[in-house]
Design an enzyme around this catalytic site. Sequence first.
Site, PDB file in Angstrom:
ATOM      1  N   PRO A   2      49.477  39.756  49.357  1.00 45.75           N
ATOM      2  CG  PRO A   2      51.170  38.185  49.088  1.00 45.75           C
ATOM      3  CD  PRO A   2      50.936  39.629  49.249  1.00 45.75           C
ATOM      4  CD  GLU A   3      43.913  41.504  51.648  1.00 45.57           C
ATOM      5  OE1 GLU A   3      42.846  41.203  52.192  1.00 45.57           O
ATOM      6  OE2 GLU A   3      44.067  42.546  51.007  1.00 45.57           O
ATOM      7  CG  HIS A 100      64.191  41.753  44.473  1.00 40.63           C
ATOM      8  ND1 HIS A 100      65.112  42.539  45.138  1.00 40.63           N
ATOM      9  CD2 HIS A 100      63.726  42.509  43.452  1.00 40.63           C
ATOM     10  CE1 HIS A 100      65.167  43.717  44.551  1.00 40.63           C
ATOM     11  NE2 HIS A 100      64.349  43.725  43.523  1.00 40.63           N
ATOM     12  NE  ARG A 124      57.055  47.634  49.478  1.00 44.78           N
ATOM     13  CZ  ARG A 124      55.934  48.252  49.820  1.00 44.78           C
ATOM     14  NH1 ARG A 124      54.796  47.896  49.254  1.00 44.78           N
ATOM     15  NH2 ARG A 124      55.956  49.211  50.695  1.00 44.78           N
TER      16      ARG A 124
END
Length: 284
Positions: A2-3, A100, A124
């Site tokens: 995600p930018e 997650h 992550r």
Amino acid sequence: MPELPEVEAIRRQLTVSILDRTVERVRVHRRDVVRDTHGRRRGRLTDPQLGVDRRIRRVDRRGKQLIIEFDHGQGLVIRLGMSGRIEVGDAGRRRSVPPHRHLAWTIAGGSSRSTLRMEFIDPRRFGGIHLFKSPEDRDQRVLRNLGPEATLIDGKALGERLKASRRAIKAVLLDQQVLAGIGNIYADESLFRAGIRPERPAFDLNEQDLERLAASIRTTLEHAIDAGGTTLRDHRLPDGSAGTFGAGHLAYGRSGQPCTHCRKSMNSGIVAGRSTTWCEFCQR
DNA sequence: CTTGCGTCCTGCTCGC
DNA sequence: TGCGAGCAGGACGCAA
């Protein structure tokens, strides 16, 4: 991944689904993804800090961070890191729990709307959530070191931010203190569209280069936002749909493929410690 | 001030 | 088919 464009597309969808609604409860499944107002991972987490019984009064974004502010002024700065995402769905609909999933909010629907479930998922765990106790606390502590929004940059301001830096222009674009929101994908895309080599020292760019670069940053980000961002693997909008800007990439991920401009093979290598793709002939 | 590296994590892809 | 190496959108901190 995600930018800025991914986060902005997420923000726009979230605004529609959760703005002005009230949080009923929150479940914390992994507390070490949350940093409290002291920046600690293991401090006490209270319901009010996470918005329980509070109305969501703002859904904002600063650079790559998503901001949710409750009606008592406290709120969350959500960093998605590499693999983080926000999922929003109907709380009543049963389905398997996504792996997650670290936090889950239940959000009231009001008179005629259904109850929602909003979840923070991050395999992550490079992402995380920073709590803030007021908008001032947020700006002074959590978002302190961010440069101006990349969507708003012009050539003059960009030049001022670069100063006489000898760093590679790509390294500078990736620096969130210089410009907030650009990551590896949009750095390569913007440089390609502006015809500027990624390893060129920043001080070497003249006024015209800076104007071209600023303009290509703005238009690239705008188009990417409209496409819902780039989904390589993990990025999803809150409703589960993927971003489609990958089809519009001219540089990122096109190593060895023909340049869309001159048809020669696109180069790749490491610049600023990141994998980089560019055209040896069209970028100067 | 820089760069370059390792670190935090999981999971997917590729080559043998 | 299986297995390990390498790599990935980010951002820190540290050493040189």
